[in-house]
Structures are given as structure tokens and as C-alpha cells.
Write a protein that holds these residues in place. Structure first.
Motif, PDB file in Angstrom:
ATOM      1  N   ALA A   5      59.610  37.212  42.246  1.00  0.00           N
ATOM      2  CA  ALA A   5      58.556  36.558  41.478  1.00  0.00           C
ATOM      3  C   ALA A   5      57.262  37.352  41.450  1.00  0.00           C
ATOM      4  O   ALA A   5      56.376  37.050  40.642  1.00  0.00           O
ATOM      5  N   LEU A   6      57.114  38.365  42.301  1.00  0.00           N
ATOM      6  CA  LEU A   6      55.864  39.107  42.388  1.00  0.00           C
ATOM      7  C   LEU A   6      55.469  39.788  41.077  1.00  0.00           C
ATOM      8  O   LEU A   6      54.290  39.728  40.689  1.00  0.00           O
ATOM      9  N   PRO A   7      56.384  40.439  40.342  1.00  0.00           N
ATOM     10  CA  PRO A   7      55.968  41.029  39.056  1.00  0.00           C
ATOM     11  C   PRO A   7      55.421  39.998  38.077  1.00  0.00           C
ATOM     12  O   PRO A   7      54.424  40.257  37.390  1.00  0.00           O
ATOM     13  N   GLY A   8      56.043  38.836  38.003  1.00  0.00           N
ATOM     14  CA  GLY A   8      55.543  37.798  37.119  1.00  0.00           C
ATOM     15  C   GLY A   8      54.172  37.295  37.539  1.00  0.00           C
ATOM     16  O   GLY A   8      53.299  37.062  36.696  1.00  0.00           O
ATOM     17  N   PHE A   9      53.974  37.124  38.842  1.00  0.00           N
ATOM     18  CA  PHE A   9      52.676  36.674  39.325  1.00  0.00           C
ATOM     19  C   PHE A   9      51.584  37.688  38.997  1.00  0.00           C
ATOM     20  O   PHE A   9      50.483  37.320  38.557  1.00  0.00           O
ATOM     21  N   LEU A  10      51.850  38.979  39.210  1.00  0.00           N
ATOM     22  CA  LEU A  10      50.841  39.996  38.932  1.00  0.00           C
ATOM     23  C   LEU A  10      50.522  40.076  37.449  1.00  0.00           C
ATOM     24  O   LEU A  10      49.362  40.274  37.059  1.00  0.00           O
ATOM     25  N   LEU A  11      51.537  39.894  36.605  1.00  0.00           N
ATOM     26  CA  LEU A  11      51.273  39.860  35.172  1.00  0.00           C
ATOM     27  C   LEU A  11      50.410  38.647  34.816  1.00  0.00           C
ATOM     28  O   LEU A  11      49.457  38.739  34.029  1.00  0.00           O
ATOM     29  N   GLY A  12      50.731  37.501  35.409  1.00  0.00           N
ATOM     30  CA  GLY A  12      49.909  36.319  35.183  1.00  0.00           C
ATOM     31  C   GLY A  12      48.499  36.495  35.703  1.00  0.00           C
ATOM     32  O   GLY A  12      47.536  35.987  35.114  1.00  0.00           O
ATOM     33  N   LEU A  13      48.345  37.236  36.813  1.00  0.00           N
ATOM     34  CA  LEU A  13      47.023  37.476  37.363  1.00  0.00           C
ATOM     35  C   LEU A  13      46.185  38.328  36.419  1.00  0.00           C
ATOM     36  O   LEU A  13      44.971  38.116  36.287  1.00  0.00           O
ATOM     37  N   ARG A  14      46.808  39.281  35.753  1.00  0.00           N
ATOM     38  CA  ARG A  14      46.077  40.079  34.772  1.00  0.00           C
ATOM     39  C   ARG A  14      45.555  39.205  33.642  1.00  0.00           C
ATOM     40  O   ARG A  14      44.379  39.281  33.263  1.00  0.00           O
ATOM     41  N   PHE A  15      46.433  38.347  33.098  1.00  0.00           N
ATOM     42  CA  PHE A  15      46.003  37.442  32.030  1.00  0.00           C
ATOM     43  C   PHE A  15      44.992  36.428  32.552  1.00  0.00           C
ATOM     44  O   PHE A  15      44.048  36.057  31.847  1.00  0.00           O
ATOM     45  N   GLY A  16      45.207  35.943  33.780  1.00  0.00           N
ATOM     46  CA  GLY A  16      44.306  34.950  34.346  1.00  0.00           C
ATOM     47  C   GLY A  16      42.914  35.504  34.571  1.00  0.00           C
ATOM     48  O   GLY A  16      41.915  34.812  34.341  1.00  0.00           O
ATOM     49  N   ALA A  17      42.816  36.745  35.050  1.00  0.00           N
ATOM     50  CA  ALA A  17      41.502  37.356  35.259  1.00  0.00           C
ATOM     51  C   ALA A  17      40.767  37.532  33.937  1.00  0.00           C
ATOM     52  O   ALA A  17      39.554  37.280  33.843  1.00  0.00           O
ATOM     53  N   THR A  18      41.491  37.936  32.896  1.00  0.00           N
ATOM     54  CA  THR A  18      40.869  38.064  31.580  1.00  0.00           C
ATOM     55  C   THR A  18      40.403  36.708  31.062  1.00  0.00           C
ATOM     56  O   THR A  18      39.299  36.576  30.511  1.00  0.00           O
ATOM     57  N   ALA A  19      41.246  35.675  31.246  1.00  0.00           N
ATOM     58  CA  ALA A  19      40.861  34.332  30.814  1.00  0.00           C
ATOM     59  C   ALA A  19      39.644  33.826  31.575  1.00  0.00           C
ATOM     60  O   ALA A  19      38.798  33.109  31.023  1.00  0.00           O
ATOM     61  N   ALA A  20      39.526  34.199  32.850  1.00  0.00           N
ATOM     62  CA  ALA A  20      38.373  33.779  33.644  1.00  0.00           C
ATOM     63  C   ALA A  20      37.087  34.373  33.084  1.00  0.00           C
ATOM     64  O   ALA A  20      36.057  33.677  32.975  1.00  0.00           O
ATOM     65  N   TRP A  21      37.114  35.645  32.712  1.00  0.00           N
ATOM     66  CA  TRP A  21      35.909  36.252  32.148  1.00  0.00           C
ATOM     67  C   TRP A  21      35.583  35.654  30.781  1.00  0.00           C
ATOM     68  O   TRP A  21      34.398  35.468  30.444  1.00  0.00           O
ATOM     69  N   LEU A  22      36.600  35.355  29.977  1.00  0.00           N
ATOM     70  CA  LEU A  22      36.345  34.740  28.671  1.00  0.00           C
ATOM     71  C   LEU A  22      35.743  33.349  28.822  1.00  0.00           C
ATOM     72  O   LEU A  22      34.821  32.975  28.085  1.00  0.00           O
ATOM     73  N   ALA A  23      36.255  32.576  29.766  1.00  0.00           N
ATOM     74  CA  ALA A  23      35.689  31.251  30.001  1.00  0.00           C
ATOM     75  C   ALA A  23      34.274  31.352  30.557  1.00  0.00           C
ATOM     76  O   ALA A  23      33.420  30.493  30.267  1.00  0.00           O
ATOM     77  N   LEU A  24      34.007  32.382  31.341  1.00  0.00           N
ATOM     78  CA  LEU A  24      32.662  32.568  31.887  1.00  0.00           C
ATOM     79  C   LEU A  24      31.637  32.745  30.768  1.00  0.00           C
ATOM     80  O   LEU A  24      30.516  32.227  30.855  1.00  0.00           O
ATOM     81  N   VAL A  25      32.020  33.487  29.722  1.00  0.00           N
ATOM     82  CA  VAL A  25      31.107  33.685  28.594  1.00  0.00           C
ATOM     83  C   VAL A  25      30.701  32.353  27.993  1.00  0.00           C
ATOM     84  O   VAL A  25      29.540  32.135  27.622  1.00  0.00           O
ATOM     85  N   VAL A  26      31.652  31.417  27.912  1.00  0.00           N
ATOM     86  CA  VAL A  26      31.386  30.122  27.298  1.00  0.00           C
ATOM     87  C   VAL A  26      30.500  29.263  28.189  1.00  0.00           C
ATOM     88  O   VAL A  26      29.484  28.720  27.754  1.00  0.00           O
ATOM     89  N   VAL A  27      30.865  29.131  29.468  1.00  0.00           N
ATOM     90  CA  VAL A  27      30.160  28.186  30.335  1.00  0.00           C
ATOM     91  C   VAL A  27      28.752  28.670  30.667  1.00  0.00           C
ATOM     92  O   VAL A  27      27.873  27.844  30.964  1.00  0.00           O
ATOM     93  N   GLU A  28      28.522  29.987  30.625  1.00  0.00           N
ATOM     94  CA  GLU A  28      27.182  30.464  30.951  1.00  0.00           C
ATOM     95  C   GLU A  28      26.191  30.253  29.819  1.00  0.00           C
ATOM     96  O   GLU A  28      25.012  30.563  29.964  1.00  0.00           O
ATOM     97  N   GLN A  29      26.659  29.743  28.693  1.00  0.00           N
ATOM     98  CA  GLN A  29      25.764  29.378  27.609  1.00  0.00           C
ATOM     99  C   GLN A  29      25.517  27.881  27.554  1.00  0.00           C
ATOM    100  O   GLN A  29      24.912  27.381  26.599  1.00  0.00           O
ATOM    101  N   LEU A  30      25.981  27.161  28.595  1.00  0.00           N
ATOM    102  CA  LEU A  30      25.791  25.714  28.662  1.00  0.00           C
ATOM    103  C   LEU A  30      24.809  25.390  29.783  1.00  0.00           C
ATOM    104  O   LEU A  30      25.193  25.251  30.943  1.00  0.00           O
TER     105      LEU A  30
END
Length: 278
Positions: free
Chosen positions: A197-222
């Protein structure tokens, strides 16, 4: 003709050299090759700005971002806001990633867990993150808990989905082999489930880290009073395009740096795999 007997010798067949096969792989990876694309983009941006094809009122030149960034660092504004943004993104990624992994294991290794958890997750996945922000404000207020919660939700889904898919894709022959060898539940998890399961988790972590930065852009304008997003919003109100550009460059570098760090960890942790990416 044979010089002694005059007999005619049969012609010897000529062996054609073996055809040179074209390699089908992408080639040998080069150190820091992933920097080629961003470097090309920076060169293109610099040339357009230097030749006047790119109006600075539309997009300031790269050297403007450098000088403005240096001024912001000298004033202490950039590093202060960067520290706040990084703390928010890291907290949300930690909370969302932990929840994603735990629920993925419960759902991926248990039929009952899959019936209960996976269906709910798939229902929520169809709801845009922007649509739940008003409810987040009602539940957590407008402060830091709401911002971290939105980032955690955004990071949760890629990590959960990729980890869950990797768990459900485990070959049944591995399970049968573990049963034949009499492995305990913990040994089965440690020796088979986690490595697979480690390859799948690391791939999800890459997408998750990108999603975290995208969500940060939104919430920091509130209603934020600090952070890179707050700095960009404040600069927009005063039409400071150079400061806005610095904020966008910082966001891009943070996302690129995080993704590069996860890819580096992936190469170290998955050295036993031989793939096209090597």
C-alpha cells in the motif's frame, strides 16, 4: 575457383548485422531533470518581459518579483506570513492525512468498514470544498480551527482514495501465502499490506499536499489577519501587483517544493521497484 583443384566453392552466406532496436523506455533520468520545465518557463517569461512583449501592467517581470520579495524579506513581512501559512498547511495536512490513512485501512481491510465508510466518503467527495465552507464557519467559527479543518478536508480525500485503492488491489495470492505461512494479523500488515500500500499512499500524499496548498489559498482570504493569502488580498486592495506576484510565486514554490520532497521520499522508500521512472 579453387587455385589447386579448380573446383568452384559454394558461396558463403553473408550474415547481416543485427538490427539496432530502438529503446522503448523514456531514457536515463538526469539529476534535477524536473527543474527543466520550470526553468524553461522562467526563461520564456524573462524574454517576453525584456523584449517588451509582456506588458508589466499585465504581469510584472521576474526581476520585479525578486526585488519586491527582497524588500518584503527586509521588512520581515514575507517570512512572518510564510511561517503562518506553512503552519496552517502542515496542520491541515497532518490531520487530514492521518484520518485518511486510518479510515482507508478500516475500509480497505474490512468488508463492514468498506460498506460503512467508503460510501459516505464517496458521497462527500462529490461536494465541492467551497460549498462546505459556510458550514465550517458555522461549526468552527471564522478563526484558525476553521482554516485548518478546510485544509484537512481537502487533503483527506486524495490520501484516502489512493491508499484505499492500493489496499483493495492487493493480490489474493499474498493473502493465501500469509495464511499458509501462519502469519499473525500484525505480521500480515507489516510484511505484506504496508509495503504493497505504500506506493498508493505516497501518490495520495502528493495529491493531498497539493490540495492542502490550494485550500490554503482559499481560506486565507476569509477574514485572515496573517499569511501569504492575507498579504496577497491586502496588496490587491491597494493595486500592488508586484506584491501579488510575490505571493503567487511563493505559493508555486511551496507546492513545487512539497511535491519534490514527497517524490524524493518515494524514491528512497521504494528503491526495490523497477519502473519507467526508476
Amino acid at each position: 575457383m579453387n587455385a589447386l583443384s579448380g573446383d568452384i566453392l559454394p558461396a558463403q552466406p553473408t550474415l547481416a548485422p543485427p538490427a539496432r532496436r530502438t529503446p522503448l523506455g523514456p531514457g536515463t533520468p538526469r539529476p534535477n531533470g524536473h527543474l527543466f520545465g520550470p526553468g524553461l518557463l522562467l526563461l520564456y517569461w524573462t524574454l517576453l518581459s525584456a523584449t517588451g512583449w509582456l506588458d508589466p501592467r499585465t504581469l510584472p517581470a521576474p526581476w520585479t518579483a525578486i526585488t519586491t520579495g527582497a524588500d518584503l524579506v527586509r521588512e520581515g513581512r514575507l517570512q512572518a506570513n510564510l511561517g503562518v501559512s506553512a503552519a496552517r498547511a502542515a496542520s491541515g495536512l497532518l490531520v487530514g492525512g492521518t484520518a485518511g490513512v486510518l479510515l482507508a485501512f478500516l475500509s480497505g481491510l474490512s468488508l463492514l468498514g468498506g460498506y460503512v465508510i467508503d460510501g459516505i466518503v464517496q458521497l462527500k467527495r462529490g461536494i465541492p470544498i467551497l460549498a462546505i465552507i459556510p458550514f465550517m464557519i458555522l461549526w468552527f467559527g471564522i478563526g484558525e480551527p476553521m482554516k485548518v479543518a478546510v485544509i484537512a478536508v481537502a487533503a483527506f480525500f486524495p490520501i484516502y482514495i489512493q491508499t484505499h485503492s492500493a489496499l483493495r488491489a492487493i493480490d489474493l495470492r499474498y493473502v493465501e501465502l500469509a495464511e499458509t505461512l501462519g502469519l499473525s494479523r500484525w505480521q500480515f500488515l507489516r510484511r505484506i499490506v504496508i509495503p504493497v500500500a505504500l506506493p498508493g499512499f505516497l501518490l495520495g500524499l502528493r495529491f493531498g499536499a497539493t490540495a492542502a496548498w490550494l485550500a490554503l489559498v482559499v481560506v486565507e482570504q476569509l477574514n485572515a489577519s496573517s499569511g501569504i493569502g492575507y498579504m496577497v488580498t491586502l496588496a490587491r486592495n491597494y493595486a500592488q501587483t508586484d506584491v501579488m506576484l510575490v505571493g503567487l510565486v511563493v505559493y508555486a514554490l511551496l507546492g513545487f517544493g512539497t511535491d519534490s520532497a514527497v517524490r524524493w521520499a518515494e524514491r528512497r522508500l521504494l528503491r526495490w521497484r523497477r519502473t519507467l521512472g526508476r
